[in-house]
Write a protein that holds these residues in place. Structure first.
Motif, PDB file in Angstrom:
ATOM      1  N   ASP A 305     -74.662 -12.893 -16.126  1.00 10.52           N
ATOM      2  CA  ASP A 305     -73.707 -12.387 -15.135  1.00 10.52           C
ATOM      3  C   ASP A 305     -74.139 -11.019 -14.597  1.00 10.52           C
ATOM      4  O   ASP A 305     -73.979 -10.732 -13.405  1.00 10.52           O
ATOM      5  CB  ASP A 305     -72.317 -12.283 -15.743  1.00 10.52           C
ATOM      6  CG  ASP A 305     -71.673 -13.647 -15.966  1.00 10.52           C
ATOM      7  OD1 ASP A 305     -72.182 -14.635 -15.400  1.00 10.52           O
ATOM      8  OD2 ASP A 305     -70.681 -13.718 -16.713  1.00 10.52           O
ATOM      9  N   LEU A 308     -77.108 -11.436 -12.107  1.00  3.15           N
ATOM     10  CA  LEU A 308     -76.647 -11.947 -10.819  1.00  3.15           C
ATOM     11  C   LEU A 308     -75.882 -10.880 -10.045  1.00  3.15           C
ATOM     12  O   LEU A 308     -76.034 -10.755  -8.814  1.00  3.15           O
ATOM     13  CB  LEU A 308     -75.777 -13.183 -11.024  1.00  3.15           C
ATOM     14  CG  LEU A 308     -76.501 -14.433 -11.551  1.00  3.15           C
ATOM     15  CD1 LEU A 308     -75.508 -15.564 -11.792  1.00  3.15           C
ATOM     16  CD2 LEU A 308     -77.588 -14.878 -10.577  1.00  3.15           C
ATOM     17  N   ALA A 309     -75.061 -10.105 -10.734  1.00  7.26           N
ATOM     18  CA  ALA A 309     -74.316  -9.030 -10.070  1.00  7.26           C
ATOM     19  C   ALA A 309     -75.272  -7.980  -9.502  1.00  7.26           C
ATOM     20  O   ALA A 309     -75.048  -7.443  -8.412  1.00  7.26           O
ATOM     21  CB  ALA A 309     -73.342  -8.382 -11.055  1.00  7.26           C
ATOM     22  N   HIS A 311     -78.349  -8.537  -8.462  1.00 13.84           N
ATOM     23  CA  HIS A 311     -78.966  -9.140  -7.275  1.00 13.84           C
ATOM     24  C   HIS A 311     -78.016  -9.110  -6.077  1.00 13.84           C
ATOM     25  O   HIS A 311     -78.462  -9.009  -4.931  1.00 13.84           O
ATOM     26  CB  HIS A 311     -79.391 -10.576  -7.568  1.00 13.84           C
ATOM     27  CG  HIS A 311     -80.736 -10.684  -8.212  1.00 13.84           C
ATOM     28  ND1 HIS A 311     -81.874 -11.050  -7.522  1.00 13.84           N
ATOM     29  CD2 HIS A 311     -81.137 -10.445  -9.493  1.00 13.84           C
ATOM     30  CE1 HIS A 311     -82.917 -11.036  -8.343  1.00 13.84           C
ATOM     31  NE2 HIS A 311     -82.493 -10.684  -9.549  1.00 13.84           N
ATOM     32  N   ASP A 312     -76.731  -9.187  -6.345  1.00  9.83           N
ATOM     33  CA  ASP A 312     -75.738  -9.170  -5.265  1.00  9.83           C
ATOM     34  C   ASP A 312     -75.402  -7.754  -4.807  1.00  9.83           C
ATOM     35  O   ASP A 312     -74.587  -7.572  -3.896  1.00  9.83           O
ATOM     36  CB  ASP A 312     -74.447  -9.858  -5.730  1.00  9.83           C
ATOM     37  CG  ASP A 312     -74.630 -11.348  -5.959  1.00  9.83           C
ATOM     38  OD1 ASP A 312     -75.619 -11.910  -5.424  1.00  9.83           O
ATOM     39  OD2 ASP A 312     -73.809 -11.941  -6.679  1.00  9.83           O
ATOM     40  N   GLY A 313     -75.980  -6.751  -5.456  1.00 12.01           N
ATOM     41  CA  GLY A 313     -75.678  -5.371  -5.093  1.00 12.01           C
ATOM     42  C   GLY A 313     -74.328  -4.899  -5.571  1.00 12.01           C
ATOM     43  O   GLY A 313     -73.773  -3.919  -5.049  1.00 12.01           O
ATOM     44  N   ARG A 314     -73.782  -5.561  -6.582  1.00 11.07           N
ATOM     45  CA  ARG A 314     -72.436  -5.235  -7.065  1.00 11.07           C
ATOM     46  C   ARG A 314     -72.441  -4.222  -8.199  1.00 11.07           C
ATOM     47  O   ARG A 314     -71.386  -3.701  -8.565  1.00 11.07           O
ATOM     48  CB  ARG A 314     -71.734  -6.507  -7.521  1.00 11.07           C
ATOM     49  CG  ARG A 314     -71.490  -7.516  -6.406  1.00 11.07           C
ATOM     50  CD  ARG A 314     -70.993  -8.830  -6.974  1.00 11.07           C
ATOM     51  NE  ARG A 314     -69.791  -8.622  -7.791  1.00 11.07           N
ATOM     52  CZ  ARG A 314     -69.485  -9.336  -8.868  1.00 11.07           C
ATOM     53  NH1 ARG A 314     -70.323 -10.288  -9.286  1.00 11.07           N
ATOM     54  NH2 ARG A 314     -68.383  -9.093  -9.532  1.00 11.07           N
ATOM     55  N   GLU A 333     -82.813 -18.081  -6.807  1.00  8.33           N
ATOM     56  CA  GLU A 333     -82.032 -17.517  -5.717  1.00  8.33           C
ATOM     57  C   GLU A 333     -81.282 -18.620  -4.960  1.00  8.33           C
ATOM     58  O   GLU A 333     -80.167 -18.402  -4.473  1.00  8.33           O
ATOM     59  CB  GLU A 333     -82.950 -16.767  -4.748  1.00  8.33           C
ATOM     60  CG  GLU A 333     -83.695 -15.591  -5.377  1.00  8.33           C
ATOM     61  CD  GLU A 333     -82.804 -14.382  -5.587  1.00  8.33           C
ATOM     62  OE1 GLU A 333     -81.614 -14.456  -5.218  1.00  8.33           O
ATOM     63  OE2 GLU A 333     -83.297 -13.380  -6.134  1.00  8.33           O
ATOM     64  N   HIS A 336     -78.400 -19.527  -7.087  1.00 10.06           N
ATOM     65  CA  HIS A 336     -77.726 -18.322  -7.603  1.00 10.06           C
ATOM     66  C   HIS A 336     -77.413 -18.494  -9.092  1.00 10.06           C
ATOM     67  O   HIS A 336     -76.274 -18.376  -9.549  1.00 10.06           O
ATOM     68  CB  HIS A 336     -76.434 -18.053  -6.821  1.00 10.06           C
ATOM     69  CG  HIS A 336     -75.930 -16.648  -6.978  1.00 10.06           C
ATOM     70  ND1 HIS A 336     -74.838 -16.330  -7.740  1.00 10.06           N
ATOM     71  CD2 HIS A 336     -76.399 -15.474  -6.492  1.00 10.06           C
ATOM     72  CE1 HIS A 336     -74.623 -15.026  -7.708  1.00 10.06           C
ATOM     73  NE2 HIS A 336     -75.567 -14.482  -6.942  1.00 10.06           N
ATOM     74  N   GLN A 358     -83.154  -4.343  -9.719  1.00  8.24           N
ATOM     75  CA  GLN A 358     -82.218  -4.684  -8.655  1.00  8.24           C
ATOM     76  C   GLN A 358     -81.118  -3.631  -8.507  1.00  8.24           C
ATOM     77  O   GLN A 358     -80.666  -3.341  -7.396  1.00  8.24           O
ATOM     78  CB  GLN A 358     -81.604  -6.064  -8.917  1.00  8.24           C
ATOM     79  CG  GLN A 358     -82.571  -7.218  -8.746  1.00  8.24           C
ATOM     80  CD  GLN A 358     -83.078  -7.325  -7.316  1.00  8.24           C
ATOM     81  OE1 GLN A 358     -82.327  -7.143  -6.373  1.00  8.24           O
ATOM     82  NE2 GLN A 358     -84.364  -7.629  -7.161  1.00  8.24           N
ATOM     83  N   THR A 359     -80.695  -3.060  -9.615  1.00  9.11           N
ATOM     84  CA  THR A 359     -79.680  -2.000  -9.553  1.00  9.11           C
ATOM     85  C   THR A 359     -80.224  -0.792  -8.801  1.00  9.11           C
ATOM     86  O   THR A 359     -79.540  -0.216  -7.936  1.00  9.11           O
ATOM     87  CB  THR A 359     -79.250  -1.589 -10.976  1.00  9.11           C
ATOM     88  OG1 THR A 359     -78.652  -2.716 -11.627  1.00  9.11           O
ATOM     89  CG2 THR A 359     -78.237  -0.450 -10.932  1.00  9.11           C
ATOM     90  N   HIS A 362     -80.496  -1.410  -5.046  1.00  7.37           N
ATOM     91  CA  HIS A 362     -79.217  -1.422  -4.343  1.00  7.37           C
ATOM     92  C   HIS A 362     -78.448  -0.105  -4.502  1.00  7.37           C
ATOM     93  O   HIS A 362     -77.246  -0.039  -4.224  1.00  7.37           O
ATOM     94  CB  HIS A 362     -78.348  -2.584  -4.839  1.00  7.37           C
ATOM     95  CG  HIS A 362     -78.828  -3.929  -4.375  1.00  7.37           C
ATOM     96  ND1 HIS A 362     -79.730  -4.694  -5.092  1.00  7.37           N
ATOM     97  CD2 HIS A 362     -78.559  -4.641  -3.245  1.00  7.37           C
ATOM     98  CE1 HIS A 362     -79.975  -5.817  -4.438  1.00  7.37           C
ATOM     99  NE2 HIS A 362     -79.288  -5.815  -3.321  1.00  7.37           N
TER     100      HIS A 362
END
Length: 386
Positions: A305, A308-309, A311-314, A333, A336, A358-359, A362
């Motif tokens: 989780d 994936l977060a 990668h989503d920029g969350r 990708e 997802h 990724q963090t 973003h």
């Protein structure tokens, strides 16, 4: 091919290009010799490590094999004439060949993966590689620029007083001069002299206010294009007075207590480094406290989780275990989804490394955390933006 040599982790010119690069990617870390007589030993270790990497790539018929030749020779890769610090990091892909010399010692590690392996750099990233000490003194206020190589005095700026007496000689605030004999300078033998009764010790606190304001203006002017932390040193009264007037955004809350001339230069740098270490530890504790208080909808501590977060920029803040073992897998990708696998293959990558990359890409923050402090004892946890 983009070939660069950087003096330290802060010197990497383009994090986005490095972390966005798609594989195959080779990431190699090696300590470097501190004495010329040790160079042969390090050359032997490099050659042995490269052979092991080559053997693994051959076993898996990896296209990364074609990248090996340019980094197989230690002297060519190491560049002894420009090397400094304690470690060398080499990032090699089809389009990038990046050398980075690091201040910290990082043991040998070679990774072939779809993206560059940056986990060994994360503790280095958190450190303040450049910081300043502002040693407050009525006799000799000094600004020191500190790096791993030592401390160097720098000028606060032209016209900025560095002592209280110098300030008094340069300019006294007009409103402090009472009972003037005239509205302007006198004539005759006293030409150019302003008479008044406000130069006594009762006005010293007000003069000190103006002195420190000028020092702070000089500091801001010197660092106007920078944001490095500044650690104060001085007696309690002077540091407290300076803080009242300082508007520099990265003035460290804790200072070094004691007269500016009471410590040697190396001792000052050591104490300032300890102050910055405590600030980082405090910041981590504050984030962990925030994690405990946040709603579950803005938290995650499972590897899949969290990846994936990221990668989503969350991910706003990523907590990654300092001792967490690699969790290899792949990210699909299209669907997802994350698949965690344990096979040793250049087609897979460390999912903890991927989440960190990724963090950063973003604009999130990555904090290396002792395993015993990790939420739920997971190797990854995150506070989410949404």
């Amino acid at each position: 091919m983009n070939t660069r040599t950087s003096p330290g982790i802060r010197g990497i010119p383009d994090w986005k290009t490095l972390l966005s690069c798609t594989g195959p990617c080779l990431s190699i870390y090696s300590p470097i010799p501190t004495e010329p007589s040790e160079r042969h030993l390090y050359a032997v270790r490099w050659k042995s490590g490269i052979k092991e990497l080559e053997s693994s790539l051959t076993k898996h018929n990896s296209p990364a094999l074609e990248l090996i030749s340019e980094i197989s020779d230690w002297e060519h890769t190491y560049q002894p004439d420009e090397a400094h610090g304690k470690s060398l990091a080499v990032f090699r892909s089809k389009d990038i060949f990046q050398r980075v010399y690091l201040e910290d010692k990082i043991e040998w590690q070679a990774v072939a993966a779809p993206h560059f392996y940056i986990r060994p750099l994360l503790p280095v990233l958190e450190k303040d590689h450049v910081f300043y000490i502002l040693a407050l003194s009525q006799k000799d206020t000094r600004l020191l620029r500190c790096t791993a190589e030592g401390a160097t005095p720098v000028e606060l700026g032209k016209g900025v007083p560095t002592s209280f007496d110098q300030y008094l000689n340069l300019a006294q605030p007009d409103h402090l001069l009472e009972n003037r004999s005239s509205a302007g300078p006198s004539s005759g033998n006293s030409k150019g002299v302003l008479f008044g009764t406000a130069s006594g010790s009762e006005d010293k606190p007000e003069h000190m206010n103006h002195f420190f304001k000028q020092v702070d203006n000089g500091l801001k002017e010197h660092l106007k294009q920078h944001s490095e932390p500044v650690v104060l040193m001085g007696v309690e009264y002077e540091m407290a007075l300076y803080r009242v007037h300082s508007t520099y955004t990265n003035l460290v809350e804790e200072g070094i207590h004691g007269a500016a001339g009471s410590l040697k230069l190396g001792e000052m740098v050591t104490k300032a480094s300890e102050v910055l270490d405590r600030r980082r530890a405090k910041k981590l504790d504050e984030v962990l406290h925030e994690y405990e208080r946040s709603g579950q909808q803005l938290l995650t501590n499972t590897v899949a989780d969290t990846v994936l977060a990221a990668h989503d920029g969350r991910v706003r803040v990523l907590l990654i275990s300092a001792s967490g073992q690699e969790q290899t897998g792949t990210i699909d990708e299209a669907t997802h989804s994350v698949k965690i696998r344990k096979e040793d293959s250049p087609d897979q990558e460390d999912l903890l490394n991927d989440a960190a990359a990724q963090t950063i890409l973003h604009g999130g923050q990555v904090l290396v955390t002792p395993q015993e402090k990790m939420p739920g004892q997971s190797p990854l946890a995150a506070i989410l933006r949404f």
